[in-house]
Each structure stands twice: as C-alpha cells, then as structure tokens.
Design a protein around this motif. Structure first.
Motif, short mmCIF file in Angstrom:
data_model
loop_
_atom_site.label_atom_id
_atom_site.label_comp_id
_atom_site.label_asym_id
_atom_site.label_seq_id
_atom_site.Cartn_x
_atom_site.Cartn_y
_atom_site.Cartn_z
N LEU A 59 0.86 -1.18 0.00
CA LEU A 59 0.00 0.00 0.00
C LEU A 59 0.89 1.23 0.00
CD1 LEU A 59 -2.97 1.03 0.22
CD2 LEU A 59 -2.61 1.14 2.70
N GLY A 60 0.77 2.07 -1.01
CA GLY A 60 1.65 3.22 -1.12
C GLY A 60 3.09 2.77 -1.22
N GLU A 61 3.93 3.31 -0.35
CA GLU A 61 5.35 2.97 -0.36
C GLU A 61 5.70 1.84 0.61
OE1 GLU A 61 7.52 4.42 -2.48
OE2 GLU A 61 5.75 5.44 -3.28
N GLY A 62 4.69 1.32 1.34
CA GLY A 62 4.99 0.35 2.37
C GLY A 62 4.22 -0.94 2.25
N THR A 63 4.28 -1.74 3.30
CA THR A 63 3.70 -3.09 3.29
C THR A 63 3.05 -3.37 4.63
OG1 THR A 63 5.53 -3.81 1.88
CG2 THR A 63 4.20 -5.52 2.90
N ALA A 64 1.86 -4.01 4.58
CA ALA A 64 1.16 -4.41 5.80
C ALA A 64 0.95 -5.92 5.80
CB ALA A 64 -0.19 -3.69 5.89
N TRP A 65 1.38 -6.58 6.86
CA TRP A 65 1.20 -8.01 7.05
C TRP A 65 0.07 -8.25 8.05
CZ3 TRP A 65 4.53 -12.06 5.20
CH2 TRP A 65 5.61 -11.62 4.42
N TYR A 66 -0.66 -9.35 7.84
CA TYR A 66 -1.70 -9.73 8.80
C TYR A 66 -1.51 -11.18 9.18
CZ TYR A 66 -6.24 -10.32 11.06
OH TYR A 66 -7.23 -10.56 11.98
N VAL A 67 -1.55 -11.44 10.50
CA VAL A 67 -1.39 -12.79 11.05
C VAL A 67 -2.70 -13.14 11.74
CG1 VAL A 67 -0.05 -14.25 12.60
CG2 VAL A 67 1.06 -12.34 11.41
N SER A 68 -3.47 -14.05 11.16
CA SER A 68 -4.83 -14.29 11.64
C SER A 68 -4.95 -15.44 12.64
CB SER A 68 -5.75 -14.58 10.44
OG SER A 68 -5.44 -15.85 9.86
N ALA A 69 -3.82 -16.03 13.04
CA ALA A 69 -3.84 -17.15 13.97
C ALA A 69 -2.77 -16.93 15.05
CB ALA A 69 -3.57 -18.47 13.24
N ARG A 70 -2.93 -17.64 16.17
CA ARG A 70 -1.91 -17.52 17.22
C ARG A 70 -0.77 -18.48 16.91
NH1 ARG A 70 -1.97 -18.46 23.77
NH2 ARG A 70 -1.49 -20.60 23.14
N LEU A 71 0.29 -17.91 16.34
CA LEU A 71 1.45 -18.71 15.97
C LEU A 71 2.28 -19.08 17.19
CD1 LEU A 71 2.68 -16.70 12.86
CD2 LEU A 71 1.32 -18.80 12.87
N ASP A 72 2.97 -20.21 17.09
CA ASP A 72 3.93 -20.57 18.13
C ASP A 72 5.19 -19.72 17.93
OD1 ASP A 72 5.29 -21.73 15.99
OD2 ASP A 72 4.83 -23.79 16.60
N THR A 73 6.17 -19.93 18.79
CA THR A 73 7.38 -19.10 18.77
C THR A 73 8.10 -19.14 17.43
OG1 THR A 73 7.65 -19.41 21.15
CG2 THR A 73 9.59 -18.72 19.92
N ALA A 74 8.25 -20.34 16.88
CA ALA A 74 8.96 -20.47 15.62
C ALA A 74 8.20 -19.79 14.48
CB ALA A 74 9.17 -21.95 15.29
N GLY A 75 6.88 -19.93 14.48
CA GLY A 75 6.08 -19.31 13.44
C GLY A 75 6.12 -17.80 13.50
N LEU A 76 6.03 -17.25 14.71
CA LEU A 76 6.08 -15.80 14.86
C LEU A 76 7.43 -15.27 14.40
CD1 LEU A 76 4.41 -13.43 15.84
CD2 LEU A 76 5.23 -13.87 18.16
N ASP A 77 8.50 -15.98 14.72
CA ASP A 77 9.83 -15.56 14.28
C ASP A 77 9.92 -15.58 12.76
OD1 ASP A 77 12.79 -15.06 14.82
OD2 ASP A 77 12.86 -16.85 13.58
N THR A 78 9.33 -16.60 12.13
CA THR A 78 9.37 -16.70 10.66
C THR A 78 8.69 -15.50 10.01
OG1 THR A 78 9.42 -19.11 10.73
CG2 THR A 78 8.65 -18.09 8.69
N VAL A 79 7.53 -15.11 10.52
CA VAL A 79 6.80 -13.98 9.94
C VAL A 79 7.54 -12.68 10.18
CG1 VAL A 79 4.66 -12.66 10.03
CG2 VAL A 79 4.58 -15.15 10.10
N LEU A 80 8.08 -12.49 11.39
CA LEU A 80 8.81 -11.26 11.67
C LEU A 80 10.09 -11.17 10.84
CD1 LEU A 80 8.27 -10.94 15.51
CD2 LEU A 80 7.22 -9.58 13.70
N ALA A 81 10.69 -12.31 10.54
CA ALA A 81 11.87 -12.31 9.67
C ALA A 81 11.50 -11.85 8.27
CB ALA A 81 12.49 -13.70 9.64
N ALA A 82 10.37 -12.33 7.76
CA ALA A 82 9.93 -11.92 6.43
C ALA A 82 9.58 -10.44 6.41
CB ALA A 82 8.72 -12.76 6.01
N ALA A 83 8.88 -9.97 7.44
CA ALA A 83 8.55 -8.55 7.51
C ALA A 83 9.81 -7.71 7.68
CB ALA A 83 7.60 -8.30 8.68
N GLY A 84 10.80 -8.24 8.39
CA GLY A 84 12.06 -7.52 8.56
C GLY A 84 12.77 -7.28 7.24
N LEU A 85 12.63 -8.22 6.32
CA LEU A 85 13.21 -8.01 4.99
C LEU A 85 12.53 -6.84 4.29
CD1 LEU A 85 13.63 -11.71 3.79
CD2 LEU A 85 15.42 -10.15 4.63
#
Length: 672
Positions: free
Chosen positions: A575-601
């Motif tokens: 959207l515009g110059e940026g990006t919005a991620w949505y996480v619709s489930a309660r991820l475990d620790t490994a899953g949350l780290d995976t998504v934050l790593a992708a958003a960090g990129l």
C-alpha cells in the motif's frame, strides 16, 4: 536565605527505599556509613510515614525527619522525599471510615495493609493535601531534597471503588465526558437489553449484576478510576510545584503488564516531571530478563524516549510471589544495568535495610538480614562502583530499531466478559511479540496507536482489539509513507466505546490490510491448525483462526486444515510505499519468528544472526557520546563485534571485538 536545592538526582541514582522509622536512631549513623561504602547517591524516604509525621490530626512531628535529611545532606546523599499519602493513619480512618474503598461485590475493605483508598473521597483529598502542604512548606528548599515522590504505586493493590461517593463522582465524570444523556446512551449502546438512562442519578458504577454488565460502562469506569487517581496526583504535584519550585515531582509507575493493569500510563506520563518505574522479575520465568527489558522499554516509551529512572527493584528474592526465588550471583548487576541500557538514569531498590517486622520482612534488601558479611552486600558495593563508572552515559538516549503498538485501554476492553474465546490474551501476545523481537536482537520502543510512527522501519500490533478511527488512519499513513506493519488477529474490532466498527472485521484496519474477516474461528482447548506457505513451509498455530477474504492482499500462508482450511492465514498487502502483514492465527514461537523475519526483509532490517541467543546489545547515544551495552545472560563467555573504544567497567581498550564473560556486562564507550 533558602539553600540551593538540587534539581533531580544529579548523578546516576543508586540507593533504595530507606525506612529509618523502623529502626532506633543509633542505627542511622551505621546506615549512612554503609551507604557511603556502597556508593549510594540517593534514597527514597517517608513513603509510609504519615502516622509518624502526623500522629494526630494537624499535629506534626518533623524532628526525626529534620535530623535524617540533615544527616543525608552532610553525607552527600540526596533524598527522593515522599508524600506518604498511600497509607493514611489509623486515626484518619476512625474519623472517616467512608474513605475506605468498596469492592465490586459491595464489601468495604479494611485498614491494615496499604493503598486502601477511595480516590473520590473529599476527606482523603483534604487530608492528603494537608500533609503534602506541610511537608512542602518545611522541606521545599532543603538542600538534600532532589526529587518529590508522590504517593506510591498508584493502582496497587486496588484502584476502583464502588461506594456511593464514587458513584456520584462517576456521574459527574460522565457528564463532563458526554455532555448529555442522549450522547451517553448512544455511546454505551443502552438500546441493548433496555438499559437506557433518563436521569444522571440512575447511573451507578458497574457493580455486580445478574449477568454480564454493559461493557461500555465497565470500560468507562476503568477510565474514570485511572483519571480519579490522576486528579489526586495532580493536586499534590501542584502544591509541590508551588512550594518547592524547580524540584522535579514524580510518582513510581508499575508499567510492566505483569504488574499493574489499571493505570493508563500514556496519560499519566504527561503529568510527571520524570518517569520512574518499579519492576520485579517474574522469578520463576526461565527467561525473566525478557520481561525486564520489556518493562524498561515501556517505561522509556511512555516518557517519550527521554531518560527515566528505575525507582524500585530487588537485590534478590521477593516474598509476595508464589516462591521467592533468589537471584544467582551476578544477576542483580545484570538486572540493574539492563535497565540502565534501556534508558534508566540509575538503579534503586526496595529497600535499603531488610525489615524485621511486617508483611515484607522476607523481601530482599541492600543490607540483608545476613548483614555485610554476605554475597548480597558485596554485590551491592560492586554495583555502586559500576554505576559510578557509567556516569558518562547520563543524559544519553536509548536507540530503538522497531516499535510495538500498545494501549492500556484496549487491554481493559479485551479483558471484559463474553469475548469470542477466553484464551484471547492481550498481554500474552504482546509478550510473545516482544520476545520474538528480543531474540532477533532488536531494541523496541512502545507507541500509542495515534502516535507518529514514521521513524520506525518496522511496527508490530500484537493485540489492539479497541482501535479508534484516528488510530486506523494513523497506521494507514504509516504504511503509505513506506513503513512495514505487522498486525496480529483480533485487532481493529471495536471503537473507543467498545462498539463494533461498521462493516466487516477488522473495521479500523480493513483498508490498510487489504482484507476482510468473514468469521472468527476460535479453536477448542488443545486444538492446533497447520498453515502452509512458500515452498511448502509449514507453521503451527493454536487458540484462534479466522475466515479471511483477501481484498487486495496477497496470501502468503494458507490454512492447510482446521475450520478455515483453504483460506488465507497470513497475508501481505502493498500500500503506497509500504507493506502491511496480517497474522490471523496464534502462531507458536517459531512461526512468529518466521513472519517477523519476512517482515524484517520488507523493512530492510538486516538479520543479526551472529549474536548469540540471550545476549543483549543495546545502544545509548547523545551529546555525551555513543555507548554499547552488552549483557550476557548465558553461562558461556562470548565475544561481540563492537568497534573501537574504551570499556567503562574495566577501563580496558577494545579494538573491534568485545569479550563479555558468562553472566557479565560490558559497556563500550565508542570512539568518535
């Protein structure tokens, strides 16, 4: 001719709550000598001393406090002087039993502990103003007084009072907030269950009802309770500003979500001259240093990023947790310096000398029951030396890499009854997200939902059930301006009155996320779902799922099974110059780290994989220079690539690589 009054601690503050009234005066000289040995620079005095200062109405006995403050001043130790309004004397309650708070169940709580106060009570307000004025008139220009400490830990152990005096005050507060009954009825949605009010006198606090009470009423009462206590703080603060000009006034917060959940610290932080905080480890948590860092970051953030002060923590175990786990050798110093790394201008304790009597006699102290021939005392003396060596960092600011959006009022609203799942937990998600960012070695600011977020490359919303329309617009502006946003489930659902935003969920976030939620899909106890993503990469979640419909967003992970099988689970929306991620489930620790790593990129945050787990690296910068704190919470020696500079705790020169011993702390003053 008044003395020159110090304005603030003046140095990195080191010391603790000093309660000399618990000891014979011959002990005081010994205390002063030990304080000098330990490098103590400031002590908090008078917090629980109202009965000693005013033993009967209007009769003051200041002689002991005169002698104490003079002793401290002669020794070069400053005082954080309290107004003792957290515990009115027994004579006050005998004359004014109506000032004791009434629980939601209709039980009037008794005198005999602390904080038993109806903040709406005119008698309490008058008495508190009286002792505050008397103290300020006598000590407002005393050369030992560096800071005023109003009350103690507002909201702990009780804030809300449901008595008739509070009810009348609540009605006045509501009239000021809404103006008319029509506006109140609309905001509270009183058409539901026929709750409409035709007269202000018909409104009471949300006392116990046959079934669930109106949630908007409950939410407003929580706001009212926080505001009422804040009014009392302001009343004392204004007296102190008038009679002791130039001396900063504060009250000790408890901002950690594990400690106090009844105060809106965003509002309170605007009213103090310096943010101070009390923090106690969750002793049995295996990685309790993460909660400590979270509390420190939140303390700094409510104050707008300015330096703050840790006014209480413990040298070792505390007696009011289920088990008073003792701190391991070196842990006290790590705890203290982790707070300093994250912006504290020192480290203070409860308390100086361990009490022989009372409810907290098994709470650790700087001078323990074991005396000075003890590990605790030796570590106390060593820590005083460390803080002296760190004086150059005073006035610098902690540098953050990312932000978490946090709001106490949203937390209050989500905790109310009859939400789609009792497993939804605002605090749990905030702590999970914080821990994931901590493990990625990112320093975090917390931000109000309507605050300017533009300086952060990455912003995470772990749980924001209540979101104003303005907050939704603010997050959209952030993304359109080039930010990377990560939003977790059950956010943006209701407005400030706990009314569902019009249209499909998540109302306040539909546009920025590029999706709608057709239906919530709470999971059964113990049930898990699998999410399948790029290259067959699978993630696991529990507690919560949603039927998500992408409306511009790109599905990145999809539900492979469960009630939302085949639907998008994690999405990415440009959207515009940026990006919005949505996480619709309660991820475990490994899953949350995976998504934050992708958003960090997306946020262009480089991975810091070279840093070991549980080794903190935090920066403070300012006119005094650039400082790198490295805190090793592991049992193994480590080495961190840091640059050239001087290590302040050992005085050694460092070139590129900084060695940090197991359980140790190093602070590098980087070369310019």
């Amino acid at each position: 001719m008044p003395h020159a009054v110090p304005q603030g601690p003046g140095r990195l503050a080191y010391g603790g709550d000093y309660n000399p009234e618990q000891w014979p005066e011959e002990t005081w000289q010994e205390d002063i000598a030990l304080m000098r040995e330990a490098g103590v620079t400031m002590v908090s005095v008078g917090i629980f001393s109202w009965a000693k200062l005013e033993p009967s109405p209007g009769r003051y006995e200041f002689g002991w406090l005169d002698r104490l403050l003079d002793l401290l001043h002669t020794a070069g130790i400053r005082a954080d002087l309290a107004t003792p309004t957290v515990v009115p004397p027994a004579w006050f309650y005998r004359a004014h039993p109506e000032a004791l708070p009434v629980s939601r169940e209709g039980v009037r709580l008794a005198f005999g502990s602390r904080g038993a106060i109806c903040h709406s009570s005119p008698a309490y307000q008058e008495a508190a103003a009286g002792i505050t004025r008397a103290l300020a008139e006598r000590y407002g220009t005393h050369p030992a007084v560096a800071m005023w400490h109003v009350h103690n830990e507002y909201g702990v152990p009780v804030l809300e009072c449901y008595c008739d005096v509070s009810a009348a005050h609540f009605r006045r507060w509501l009239a000021g907030r809404y103006g008319t009954l029509d506006a109140l009825n609309a905001a509270w949605g009183t058409a539901f269950w026929g709750q409409a009010y035709g007269d202000w006198e018909e409104i009471n606090p949300p006392r116990l009802t046959p079934t669930t009470c109106n949630p908007a009423q409950r939410l407003d009462f929580a706001r009212f309770a926080s505001d009422s206590a804040l009014d009392n703080f302001r009343r004392e603060r204004d007296l102190l500003h008038e009679l002791s000009p130039g001396v900063p006034v504060t009250t000790n917060f408890m901002v950690s979500p594990t400690q106090c959940d009844t105060i809106d610290y965003w509002a309170w932080a605007r009213e103090v001259d310096i943010v101070t905080n009390d923090h106690y480890l969750v002793a049995e948590d295996d990685r309790n240093h993460i909660n400590l860092s979270m509390a420190a970051d939140l303390s700094r953030s409510v104050g707008g990023g300015k330096p703050w002060l840790l006014l209480e923590h413990s040298t070792s175990g505390v007696n009011w947790q289920t088990r008073g786990i003792a701190k391991r050798p070196g842990e006290m110093a790590r705890n203290s310096l982790a707070h300093v790394a994250r912006g504290s201008e020192g480290a203070m304790f409860f308390q100086w000398r361990a009490s022989r009597s009372g409810a907290e006699k098994f709470h650790s102290a700087m001078v323990p029951h074991a005396g000075t021939d003890s590990r605790i005392w030796r570590e106390v003396v060593a820590l005083g030396g460390h803080l002296g060596a760190l004086e150059p960092v005073r006035g610098t600011r902690t540098v953050a890499d990312a932000a978490i959006v946090w709001d106490w009022q949203s937390w209050w609203a989500q905790k109310l009854e009859w939400r789609p799942s009792e497993d939804l937990d605002t605090r749990e998600r905030a702590e999970a997200v914080y821990a994931a960012l901590f493990d990625r070695h990112l320093t975090v600011d917390f931000a109000h939902p309507e605050a300017d977020l533009s300086r952060y490359p990455l912003v995470v919303v772990p749980a924001l059930y209540l979101m104003t329309a303005e907050a939704g617009k603010n997050l959209r502006r952030y993304v359109e301006g080039g930010g990377t946003l990560v939003v977790c489930y059950f956010s943006g659902i209701v407005d400030e009155h706990d009314a569902v935003h019009p249209g499909p969920h998540p109302g306040a976030l539909r546009e920025v996320l590029g999706l709608t939620v057709e239906e919530f899909q709470p999971l059964r106890a113990g049930e898990q779902v699998t999410l399948e993503g790029p290259d067959g990469h699978r993630l696991t979640a529990d507690v919560w799922a949603e039927t998500v419909v992408a409306r511009g967003a790109e599905p990145v992970w999809t539900y492979a099974d469960g009630p939302a099988a085949g639907c998008p689970a994690i999405t990415r929306h440009e959207l515009g110059e940026g990006t919005a991620w949505y996480v619709s489930a309660r991820l475990d620790t490994a899953g949350l780290d995976t998504v934050l790593a992708a958003a960090g990129l997306d946020a262009d945050i480089a991975p810091r994989e070279e840093l070991p787990r549980d080794v903190e690296v935090v920066r403070r910068e300012g006119e005094g220079g650039r400082y790198l704190f490295v805190i090793n919470h592991t049992d193994a020696d480590t080495e961190v690539t840091a640059g050239d500079g001087t290590e302040l705790l050992t005085g050694t020169r460092v070139t590129a690589a900084l060695p940090v011993p197991a359980g140790g702390v190093r602070v590098l003053h980087l070369d310019d």
